[in-house]
Design a protein around this motif. Structure first.
Motif, PDB file in Angstrom:
ATOM      1  N   ILE A 372       0.850  -1.184   0.000  1.00 32.61           N
ATOM      2  CA  ILE A 372       0.000   0.000   0.000  1.00 32.61           C
ATOM      3  C   ILE A 372       0.889   1.240   0.000  1.00 32.61           C
ATOM      4  N   GLY A 373       0.405   2.253  -0.673  1.00 29.03           N
ATOM      5  CA  GLY A 373       1.209   3.450  -0.829  1.00 29.03           C
ATOM      6  C   GLY A 373       1.919   3.498  -2.157  1.00 29.03           C
ATOM      7  N   HIS A 374       1.999   2.341  -2.827  1.00 32.49           N
ATOM      8  CA  HIS A 374       2.632   2.359  -4.145  1.00 32.49           C
ATOM      9  C   HIS A 374       1.777   3.155  -5.122  1.00 32.49           C
ATOM     10  N   LEU A 375       2.455   3.942  -5.934  1.00 32.75           N
ATOM     11  CA  LEU A 375       1.796   4.694  -6.998  1.00 32.75           C
ATOM     12  C   LEU A 375       2.595   4.496  -8.272  1.00 32.75           C
ATOM     13  N   ASP A 376       1.911   4.329  -9.357  1.00 30.91           N
ATOM     14  CA  ASP A 376       2.605   4.200 -10.631  1.00 30.91           C
ATOM     15  C   ASP A 376       3.314   5.507 -10.991  1.00 30.91           C
ATOM     16  N   ASP A 377       2.715   6.609 -10.600  1.00 35.37           N
ATOM     17  CA  ASP A 377       3.333   7.898 -10.901  1.00 35.37           C
ATOM     18  C   ASP A 377       3.126   8.843  -9.728  1.00 35.37           C
ATOM     19  N   PRO A 378       3.996   8.805  -8.752  1.00 36.01           N
ATOM     20  CA  PRO A 378       3.844   9.706  -7.610  1.00 36.01           C
ATOM     21  C   PRO A 378       4.356  11.114  -7.883  1.00 36.01           C
ATOM     22  N   GLY A 379       4.896  11.324  -9.068  1.00 37.03           N
ATOM     23  CA  GLY A 379       5.397  12.650  -9.407  1.00 37.03           C
ATOM     24  C   GLY A 379       6.893  12.776  -9.316  1.00 37.03           C
ATOM     25  N   VAL A 380       7.582  11.654  -9.416  1.00 43.79           N
ATOM     26  CA  VAL A 380       9.049  11.705  -9.391  1.00 43.79           C
ATOM     27  C   VAL A 380       9.548  12.487 -10.608  1.00 43.79           C
ATOM     28  N   ASP A 491       3.394   8.714  11.462  1.00 46.54           N
ATOM     29  CA  ASP A 491       2.731   8.403  12.735  1.00 46.54           C
ATOM     30  C   ASP A 491       1.265   8.061  12.513  1.00 46.54           C
ATOM     31  N   GLN A 492       0.633   8.797  11.633  1.00 48.32           N
ATOM     32  CA  GLN A 492      -0.775   8.510  11.340  1.00 48.32           C
ATOM     33  C   GLN A 492      -0.928   7.137  10.722  1.00 48.32           C
ATOM     34  N   GLY A 493      -0.014   6.800   9.825  1.00 44.87           N
ATOM     35  CA  GLY A 493      -0.088   5.508   9.151  1.00 44.87           C
ATOM     36  C   GLY A 493       0.040   4.349  10.121  1.00 44.87           C
ATOM     37  N   ARG A 494       0.874   4.531  11.134  1.00 47.66           N
ATOM     38  CA  ARG A 494       1.057   3.461  12.118  1.00 47.66           C
ATOM     39  C   ARG A 494      -0.246   3.164  12.841  1.00 47.66           C
ATOM     40  N   SER A 495      -0.985   4.181  13.149  1.00 48.30           N
ATOM     41  CA  SER A 495      -2.145   4.005  14.017  1.00 48.30           C
ATOM     42  C   SER A 495      -3.477   3.929  13.290  1.00 48.30           C
ATOM     43  N   ALA A 496      -3.510   4.287  12.029  1.00 51.79           N
ATOM     44  CA  ALA A 496      -4.784   4.228  11.313  1.00 51.79           C
ATOM     45  C   ALA A 496      -5.225   2.782  11.145  1.00 51.79           C
ATOM     46  N   THR A 497      -6.496   2.552  11.277  1.00 53.56           N
ATOM     47  CA  THR A 497      -7.020   1.187  11.184  1.00 53.56           C
ATOM     48  C   THR A 497      -7.807   0.956   9.893  1.00 53.56           C
ATOM     49  N   ASP A 498      -8.299   2.002   9.317  1.00 53.36           N
ATOM     50  CA  ASP A 498      -9.081   1.842   8.092  1.00 53.36           C
ATOM     51  C   ASP A 498      -8.135   1.636   6.908  1.00 53.36           C
ATOM     52  N   ARG A 502      -5.295   4.217   5.441  1.00 51.37           N
ATOM     53  CA  ARG A 502      -3.847   3.915   5.441  1.00 51.37           C
ATOM     54  C   ARG A 502      -3.286   4.037   4.036  1.00 51.37           C
ATOM     55  N   THR A 503      -4.010   3.527   3.077  1.00 59.84           N
ATOM     56  CA  THR A 503      -3.536   3.634   1.696  1.00 59.84           C
ATOM     57  C   THR A 503      -3.342   5.090   1.308  1.00 59.84           C
TER      58      THR A 503
END
Lengths: 566, 314
Positions: A372-380, A491-498, A502-503
Motif C-alpha cells: 500500500i502506498g505504491h503509486l505508478d506515478d507519484p510525481g518523481v 505516525d498517522q499511518g502506524r495508528s490508522a485502522t481503516d 492507510r492507503t
C-alpha cells in the motif's frame, strides 16, 4: 500480485503457482535470454508447464544440500543484536521460526503463534503460542520465553547482557509485555499499532531460546537456538568464508518436515561463481541466490537449456536501489535544486539496460508494487536533460560537485560508473566516487559522511516497517530527512485502522518523497534463486493455516520444504 | 656451517622478528580512527573501559607494543570485535589450509620446473627449449585468478574432472582433500613453474660451461649423472633464493585463490579483518605472516650450505 511460488497442496498433488510476476523457467521455454525485459507472460506459460511436472512429484526425505549465499555472517546469530544482511536472514530462517509468516498476498498469518490479535483500538495485541513446541535444546516455547524475547527486542534487557541497538528504537512503542497464561502474552503499545503483527514475519525477528538470550556474548552469537527446521551440531565458526552447516531438527513441530537431513550455507561473494557452482557436478552448490543482473541473465539462459532451474523474485515487495541524499545543513544536497538536478539528469532506463540487461524494474518510490502506498506515478522528476541543464545554470550557478559513496561491490561500481558518466556530460558538474568497507558503514551512514549514498533497502511489507528509516528522530534516518509533515504522516499511518485511510496516508508519503526528492529512486532489485534440476520445494509449500507461502522475499527463501531427488 | 654462524643468524633473526612485529603493530596504529569507536562502537561506558584496559590503550605506545608482543608470544592473539571469537581459534583452522596450499603449490611447481629447467638447459637452443620458453612466458602472463576461474570452468563445470570448491581436511578424508586441492594448487603453481624453470635453466646453462663439467664429460660420465649429480646443486642457489622470496607471492596469491575456491584460509581472514576494521585480528595476521616469511627465509639461508658445500660460514 504475488511474488511467489509454488504451493504444493498435498491433497491434490498439483503444484499451483500464483505466478504473474514470479517466473520459473524450465527447459524449452523462451524469453529474456537476450537481455530483453520480459513482461512475464511467456514465463507464466512455461511455469505452468513446469508446475504440472513438479506437481506429480512426491517429496523424498533425506539428503543434504549446499546453499550458496553472498556473504558470511561473521557477526553471529544473536538475533536481538545481530545486523543481518540477506545471507544472515536466509540462515536465520532455517534456525528460527517467526511468530507470523507472510502468505502470497503479503498478509501476516500465524506461524509459531497460534493467533495474534489486536484489540479494537490496536494498542494491545494478544499473542497465543502453539502448544507443545520446544527449542532445539529442549526448552519449551512458552509465554515466559516469548516475553523474554519481546522485552529484549524493545530494550528491557534485564540481566541478560544483550544490547539491542536498533530494535529498542524499532519497538519503542511497546510499553509492556504481560504473561496471561502459560502460552499467551499481551503486548501493550503506546499508540495504536495497526501492523504490529507484520514485524514478526521473518527469521530476522525469530524467537530464540532463553538459554541463548541469557548466554555470554560470544555464545549468543555462535550458538543459535531456535525452534526452526534446522539446528546446529556444535557452536558455529563465524570466521569469514566458513560454512554454516545445520542438521535436521528431529523434533520440529511441523509433522514430516524438514525433508533434508542437513543444509550447508556456503558464502561466495561472486554471483557468477555461484552459478558455476550450481552447474558443476561435484563440490559446488545445489542452490544459490543472487541479485547481480549478469548472473541472473546467465541463469535464465542456463534454465532455458535445462541445466538448472531458475526462480526469480517478482517486483512485488522487492527492495529498491537508490541514491540517498545527505540533507544535513552543511551538505550540497540540503539544496533541493541539487537533488532535482540529479533526478532530472539520470536516464534510469538507459542505466538499467546498460548495467542490468534491462532485468530490473524502474522504481519511483519507496513502496514497491503490491505494497500500500505504491503509486505508478507519484510525481518523481522524470529524466529531462534540458530541465537538468536549466536547474544547473539558473539555480546552481553552473557548478555542482559531490561524491557518491557505496559499500564495496563490483556490481555497484558499474552502476555508479554509469551514473557518473551521465552526470559528467553536464559542464560544471564534477562527480567522484568512493567505495568503503562494511566497517566504515556506521561512520559513513550514521555519521553523515557522504554526499550521496548508493544502496538498496526497503523490501516491501507494510510501509509502517519503513518508519524507522524515514522519521526525523530515527538514528538510521541516514539522509537526515527533517520533515514534520512526513513525520506526521508516518505516525498517522502506524495508528490508522481503516485500510483506505492507510492507503491514502502512504500514498501521500510516496508523493512527499517525490515532490521533495529526498532520494533518487533507481530500480527495484530482484533476487534470483538457481537450483540444480533435482532440487525441489524451494519456494515453500503450505503455511500452517493452508495459505500459499510468499516464496522469495527480499533475497531469502524458505528452506523447510526443500527436498532432493535421491 | 659453524655453530657460531648459526648462533649469529639466530640473533639476527630475533632482531628482524622484533622489527617486523614492531612495524606490524605500528602500521595499524597509524590508521585514522579511534580503536575504541571501531572495536566497541555501541559499548556502554563500563564495557569501553574494559576494552581499553584489555588492549592497554591508555598505555604509552611502546608499553602497548611490549604487552602486545608478550601476548603474541604466549599465543594470545586477541579477539574479534564483531563476534568475540578468539583470533587463535580462527587461525588454528585457517593456517593449515593456507600452509597446505602454499606447500602443495611449491612442491608441484618445483616438481615440474626442475626437470623442465634441466632439460631446457641441456637442450638449450633446441625446438624443445624454444617451445618451453614460450610456454613459460605465457604462463607468466596469465594472472593466477584468471587461470583459477578458467581451470575451474573447464575441469569442474564443463568436464566434471575435479570438485568445484570447498575444503576437506587431510585427516578427515585424504582422497577428498587432494581432489579439492588440485585446482587451487594448479592455479598458484603454474606461475611459479614458469619462474623457477627460467631461473634454473639460466643458472644451469652457466654451470654447464664450467671447467669441471667439461672434465666430467671428458671422463665419459653419462649426461644424466652430469646434470643431476654435478650441475644441479650449484645451479640451485638462485632457485632456492627465489623460492624463499616467492613465499610473499604465494601468500598474496592465496588470498584470491581461497576466495575463488571457498578455502577457509588465512588470506581470506586477513582481507576480511582489514576491510572490516578488525584491527586486533589484522595486527595478528600481518605479524604472523611477516614472522612466517622471515622464518622460512632463515631456513633457506641455512640450506645454502647444504645445497652447496663450497659455501662456508665462519
Amino acid at each position: 500480485m504475488s511474488t511467489s511460488a509454488p504451493i504444493l497442496r498435498r491433497s491434490d498433488s498439483r503444484l499451483l503457482l500464483a505466478l504473474l510476476s514470479l517466473t520459473m523457467i524450465a527447459a524449452a521455454c523462451g524469453g529474456g535470454g537476450d537481455g530483453e525485459a520480459s513482461d512475464g507472460s511467456e514465463a507464466q506459460q512455461a511455469s505452468e508447464e513446469f508446475l504440472e511436472e513438479e506437481g506429480d512429484l512426491t517429496p523424498v526425505p533425506g539428503g543434504e544440500v549446499v546453499f550458496g549465499v553472498e556473504a558470511s555472517t561473521t557477526g553471529g546469530f544473536c538475533v536481538p543484536e545481530a545486523q543481518f544482511a540477506v545471507s544472515g536472514i536466509q540462515i536465520a530462517n532455517a534456525i528460527y521460526d517467526p511468530l507470523v509468516a507472510f502468505n502470497s498476498d503479503l498478509e501476516p498469518t500465524p506461524f509459531l503463534a497460534e493467533s495474534i490479535e489486536p484489540d479494537a483500538e490496536h494498542d494491545q495485541w494478544t499473542i497465543r503460542l502453539r502448544p507443545g513446541i520446544t527449542f532445539h535444546n529442549g526448552e519449551a516455547l512458552d509465554a515466559a520465553a516469548l516475553k523474554l524475547n519481546l522485552d529484549v527486542f524493545r530494550g528491557e534487557v534485564g540481566d541478560t547482557g544483550r544490547v539491542p541497538i536498533l530494535f529498542r528504537y524499532v519497538f519503542r512503542d511497546i510499553v509492556a509485555v504481560e504473561i496471561v497464561d502459560p502460552l499467551t502474552v499481551t503486548v501493550s503499545t503506546r499508540v495504536p499499532w495497526t501492523t504490529f503483527d507484520s514485524y514478526w514475519a521473518s527469521g530476522r525477528f525469530g524467537i530464540s531460546a532463553p538459554a541463548q538470550i541469557r548466554s555470554e556474548a560470544a555464545a549468543c552469537k555462535n550458538t543459535p537456538i531456535g525452534t526452526g527446521p534446522f539446528k546446529i551440531e556444535q557452536p558455529l565458526s563465524l570466521a569469514e568464508g566458513d560454512d554454516v552447516r545445520l542438521v535436521r531438527n528431529t523434533t520440529y513441530w511441523r509433522p514430516g518436515l524438514p525433508y533434508l537431513e542437513a543444509i550447508t550455507f556456503r558464502p561466495q561473494p561472486e554471483a557468477s561463481r555461484m552459478l558455476d557452482g550450481v552447474l558443476a557436478a561435484d563440490g559446488g552448490f545445489d542452490l544459490a541466490h543472487f541479485n547481480e543482473a549478469r548472473a541472473r541473465n546467465n541463469a535464465r539462459d542456463e534454465a532455458e537449456a535445462g541445466t538448472v532451474a531458475y526462480y526469480q523474485e517478482g517486483v512485488d515487495y522487492s527492495e529498491v536501489s537508490y541514491a540517498l541524499f545527505n540533507m544535513r545543513p552543511d551538505s550540497v544536497f540540503a539544496d533541493k535544486n541539487a537533488r532535482l538536478f540529479v533526478a532530472h539528469a539520470i536516464d534510469r532506463d538507459f542505466l538499467n539496460q546498460t548495467v542490468n540487461f534491462g532485468l530490473n524494474v524502474i522504481a519511483d518510490g519507496p513502496f514497491p508494487p503490491g505494497v500500500i502506498g505504491h503509486l505508478d506515478d507519484p510525481g518523481v522528476p522524470a529524466y529531462d536533460p534540458e530541465e537538468a541543464q536549466r536547474i544547473l545554470d539558473e539555480e546552481l550557478g553552473g557548478q555542482l560537485e559531490f561524491t557518491i559513496r557505496y559499500l564495496t561491490s563490483t556490481y555497484v561500481r558499474s552502476v555508479v560508473d554509469e551514473i557518473i558518466r551521465q552526470l559528467s556530460a553536464y559542464p560544471g558538474v564534477n562527480v567522484t566516487q568512493d567505495d568503503f568497507a562494511q566497517s566504515e558503514l556506521i561512520d559513513v551512514a550514521l555519521g553523515g559522511n557522504f554526499d550521496v549514498l548508493f544502496w538498496r533497502n526497503h523490501p516491501g511489507y507494510d510501509p509502517d516497517g519503513q518508519l524507522v528509516w524515514f522519521r526525523s528522530d530515527s538514528p538510521v534516518n541516514f539522509g537526515a530527512i527533517d520533515d514534520p509533515e512526513l513525520d506526521a504522516l508516518l505516525d498517522q499511518g502506524r495508528s490508522a485502522t481503516d485500510p483506505a485511510e492507510r492507503t491514502d496516508i502512504y500514498e501521500q508519503v510516496n508523493e512527499r518523497f517525490a515532490s521533495e526528492v529526498y532520494n533518487a529512486w533507481v530500480w527495484n532489485t530482484l533476487w534470483g534463486l538457481t537450483t540444480r534440476p533435482e532440487v525441489h520445494g524451494v519456494l515453500g509449500v503450505e503455511l500452517p493455516n493452508g495459505d500459499q507461502p510468499l516464496g522469495i522475499f527480499a533475497g531469502w527463501s524458505p528452506v523447510t520444504e526443500i527436498w532432493v531427488e535421491q | 656451517m659453524s655453530r657460531r654462524y648459526i648462533a649469529r643468524r639466530l640473533a639476527q633473526l630475533v632482531l628482524v622478528l622484533l622489527v617486523v612485529s614492531f612495524f606490524s603493530f605500528s602500521l595499524l596504529k597509524l590508521l585514522p580512527g579511534d580503536e575504541v569507536s571501531v572495536g566497541c562502537t555501541f559499548c556502554a561506558e563500563a564495557e569501553q573501559e574494559r576494552f581499553i584496559e584489555e588492549n592497554a590503550l591508555d598505555d604509552p605506545f611502546v608499553v602497548q607494543y611490549v604487552k602486545w608482543l608478550g601476548r603474541l608470544a604466549t599465543g594470545d592473539l586477541g579477539r574479534y570485535y564483531d563476534n568475540d571469537q578468539a583470533v587463535t581459534d580462527v587461525l588454528s583452522r585457517a593456517l593449515p589450509v593456507t600452509l597446505q596450499l602454499m606447500a602443495y603449490a611449491t612442491l608441484v611447481a618445483l616438481a615440474v620446473a626442475i626437470p623442465l629447467g634441466v632439460a631446457t638447459a641441456y637442450k638449450a637452443g633446441s625446438v624443445f627449449d624454444r617451445i618451453s620458453s614460450a610456454a613459460a612466458f605465457g604462463m607468466l602472463a596469465v594472472p593466477n585468478f584468471v587461470l583459477a576461474i578458467y581451470l575451474s570452468y573447464l575441469l569442474s563445470v564443463k568436464w566434471s574432472v575435479f570438485p568445484f570448491s570447498g575444503y576437506e581436511s587431510f585427516g578427515t578424508d585424504p582422497v577428498r582433500h587432494f581432489q579439492l586441492m588440485v585446482l587451487p594448487t594448479l592455479s598458484l603453481a603454474v606461475g611459479q613453474i614458469a619462474v623457477y624453470m627460467r631461473l634454473l635453466r639460466s643458472d644451469m646453462i652457466q654451470t654447464l660451461q664450467e671447467d669441471y663439467i667439461t672434465m666430467a664429460k671428458a671422463k665419459g660420465l653419462p649426461p644424466r649423472r652430469i646434470l643431476l649429480g654435478h650441475a644441479m646443486r650449484p645451479s640451485s642457489l638462485t632457485l632456492l633464493t627465489v623460492a624463499g622470496i616467492n613465499i610473499g607471492t604465494l601468500i598474496s596469491g592465496s588470498i584470491v585463490i581461497e576466495q575463488i575456491f571457498s578455502l577457509p584460509g588465512v588470506g581470506s581472514q586477513l582481507v576480511f579483518a582489514i576491510l572490516n576494521g578488525e584491527l586486533i585480528a589484522a595486527q595478528a595476521y600481518i605479524a604472523l605472516i611477516g614472522i612466517t616469511y622471515v622464518l622460512l627465509n632463515f631456513v633457506i639461508d641455512l640450506l645454502y650450505g647444504v645445497v652447496d658445500p663450497r659455501i662456508r660460514y665462519g
